[in-house]
Design a protein around this motif. Sequence first.
Motif, PDB file in Angstrom:
ATOM      1  N   ASP A  38       0.758  -1.176   0.058  1.00 47.01           N
ATOM      2  CA  ASP A  38      -0.069  -0.038  -0.143  1.00 47.01           C
ATOM      3  C   ASP A  38       0.920   1.102  -0.019  1.00 47.01           C
ATOM      4  O   ASP A  38       2.009   1.254   0.551  1.00 47.01           O
ATOM      5  CB  ASP A  38      -0.965   0.213   1.165  1.00 47.01           C
ATOM      6  CG  ASP A  38      -1.913  -0.972   1.288  1.00 47.01           C
ATOM      7  OD1 ASP A  38      -2.218  -1.549   0.172  1.00 47.01           O
ATOM      8  OD2 ASP A  38      -2.408  -1.539   2.222  1.00 47.01           O
ATOM      9  N   PRO A  39       0.417   2.257  -0.753  1.00 47.23           N
ATOM     10  CA  PRO A  39       1.286   3.634  -0.433  1.00 47.23           C
ATOM     11  C   PRO A  39       1.306   3.833   0.946  1.00 47.23           C
ATOM     12  O   PRO A  39       0.383   3.884   1.695  1.00 47.23           O
ATOM     13  CB  PRO A  39       0.379   4.432  -1.426  1.00 47.23           C
ATOM     14  CG  PRO A  39      -0.641   3.660  -2.328  1.00 47.23           C
ATOM     15  CD  PRO A  39      -0.721   2.357  -1.599  1.00 47.23           C
ATOM     16  N   PHE A  40       2.275   4.784   1.125  1.00 43.71           N
ATOM     17  CA  PHE A  40       2.620   5.098   2.616  1.00 43.71           C
ATOM     18  C   PHE A  40       3.308   6.506   2.266  1.00 43.71           C
ATOM     19  O   PHE A  40       3.696   7.045   1.253  1.00 43.71           O
ATOM     20  CB  PHE A  40       3.391   4.421   3.204  1.00 43.71           C
ATOM     21  CG  PHE A  40       4.882   3.959   2.515  1.00 43.71           C
ATOM     22  CD1 PHE A  40       5.917   4.777   3.195  1.00 43.71           C
ATOM     23  CD2 PHE A  40       4.970   3.275   1.495  1.00 43.71           C
ATOM     24  CE1 PHE A  40       6.956   4.589   2.634  1.00 43.71           C
ATOM     25  CE2 PHE A  40       6.333   2.885   0.959  1.00 43.71           C
ATOM     26  CZ  PHE A  40       7.209   3.768   1.640  1.00 43.71           C
ATOM     27  N   VAL A  41       3.336   7.219   3.372  1.00 36.81           N
ATOM     28  CA  VAL A  41       3.886   8.820   3.721  1.00 36.81           C
ATOM     29  C   VAL A  41       4.718   8.519   4.715  1.00 36.81           C
ATOM     30  O   VAL A  41       4.656   8.536   5.923  1.00 36.81           O
ATOM     31  CB  VAL A  41       3.195   9.789   3.499  1.00 36.81           C
ATOM     32  CG1 VAL A  41       3.625  11.116   3.736  1.00 36.81           C
ATOM     33  CG2 VAL A  41       2.014   9.771   2.500  1.00 36.81           C
ATOM     34  N   PRO A  42       6.271   8.394   4.472  1.00 38.53           N
ATOM     35  CA  PRO A  42       7.222   8.587   5.501  1.00 38.53           C
ATOM     36  C   PRO A  42       7.054   9.938   6.447  1.00 38.53           C
ATOM     37  O   PRO A  42       6.886  11.078   5.905  1.00 38.53           O
ATOM     38  CB  PRO A  42       8.553   8.742   4.863  1.00 38.53           C
ATOM     39  CG  PRO A  42       8.295   7.918   3.508  1.00 38.53           C
ATOM     40  CD  PRO A  42       6.963   8.524   3.186  1.00 38.53           C
ATOM     41  N   PRO A  43       7.306   9.878   7.637  1.00 45.86           N
ATOM     42  CA  PRO A  43       7.082  11.082   8.482  1.00 45.86           C
ATOM     43  C   PRO A  43       8.156  11.899   8.215  1.00 45.86           C
ATOM     44  O   PRO A  43       9.509  11.687   8.109  1.00 45.86           O
ATOM     45  CB  PRO A  43       7.089  10.670   9.944  1.00 45.86           C
ATOM     46  CG  PRO A  43       7.510   9.263  10.015  1.00 45.86           C
ATOM     47  CD  PRO A  43       7.281   8.784   8.559  1.00 45.86           C
ATOM     48  N   ILE A  44       8.119  13.262   8.457  1.00 44.81           N
ATOM     49  CA  ILE A  44       9.292  14.055   8.605  1.00 44.81           C
ATOM     50  C   ILE A  44      10.241  14.060   9.728  1.00 44.81           C
ATOM     51  O   ILE A  44      11.255  13.864   9.449  1.00 44.81           O
ATOM     52  CB  ILE A  44       8.743  15.526   8.428  1.00 44.81           C
ATOM     53  CG1 ILE A  44       8.226  15.983   7.045  1.00 44.81           C
ATOM     54  CG2 ILE A  44       9.919  16.576   8.763  1.00 44.81           C
ATOM     55  CD1 ILE A  44       7.745  17.313   6.974  1.00 44.81           C
ATOM     56  N   LEU A  45       9.502  13.767  10.830  1.00 45.74           N
ATOM     57  CA  LEU A  45      10.181  13.523  11.907  1.00 45.74           C
ATOM     58  C   LEU A  45       9.440  12.001  12.755  1.00 45.74           C
ATOM     59  O   LEU A  45       7.995  12.191  12.670  1.00 45.74           O
ATOM     60  CB  LEU A  45      10.232  14.454  13.121  1.00 45.74           C
ATOM     61  CG  LEU A  45      10.829  16.016  12.717  1.00 45.74           C
ATOM     62  CD1 LEU A  45      10.609  16.949  13.751  1.00 45.74           C
ATOM     63  CD2 LEU A  45      12.312  15.468  12.712  1.00 45.74           C
TER      64      LEU A  45
END
Length: 192
Positions: free
Chosen positions: A148-155
């Motif tokens: 599944d698509p995901f968005v890594p966190p900035i922090l």
Amino acid sequence: MFKMKGQAKKLSVVSSFILVAASILIVISLFFPWWKMVFVAPQYPEGLNIIVYPNKLAGEIDIVNGLNHYIGMANFSEKNFPELSYLPYLVGGLAALTLLTALLRKKSVLYGLIGLFVIGGGLGVFDLMHALKKFGTNLDPHAPIKMDPFVPPILGHNTVANFQTDSLLGLGTYLVIAAFILLLIPLWKDRK
């Protein structure tokens, strides 16, 4: 006694030196990483890094790209981040404006500089969020491993497959934050 109109809005000499120190911190920040991601998995217990400087990427980029290929993620490369070609000039310009503010010693110019810092910082965070979203959600549907698509966190911490990922600020960002705090000190110090 009475103060002339222009004198009331002048920064003190001490405040001017504080602004010079802020300018120096901004310049020094160019030589240190601003952000990084550390990937740890059973097959990479020592961890893999993507390290972002204002003008380049460093770390085990080739290994990370090789692994990302399996989930269909685009390669991390300097050509995919055009910001790295002009960010050093923007940061250098900000350092020069900070030095100019120290020389002019005008509160109105300092307010403008603080505004530029806030806008620049906000745009930088937005740009990084956009890049992370683009890389994590535009996965190749023909990749060998489907996920599944995901968005890594900035922090913070994230888990992707068997990789534990930590996103961290680098020393360069802390130097810029320290410079920003130094910009605020003259507003308090010369508040009368």
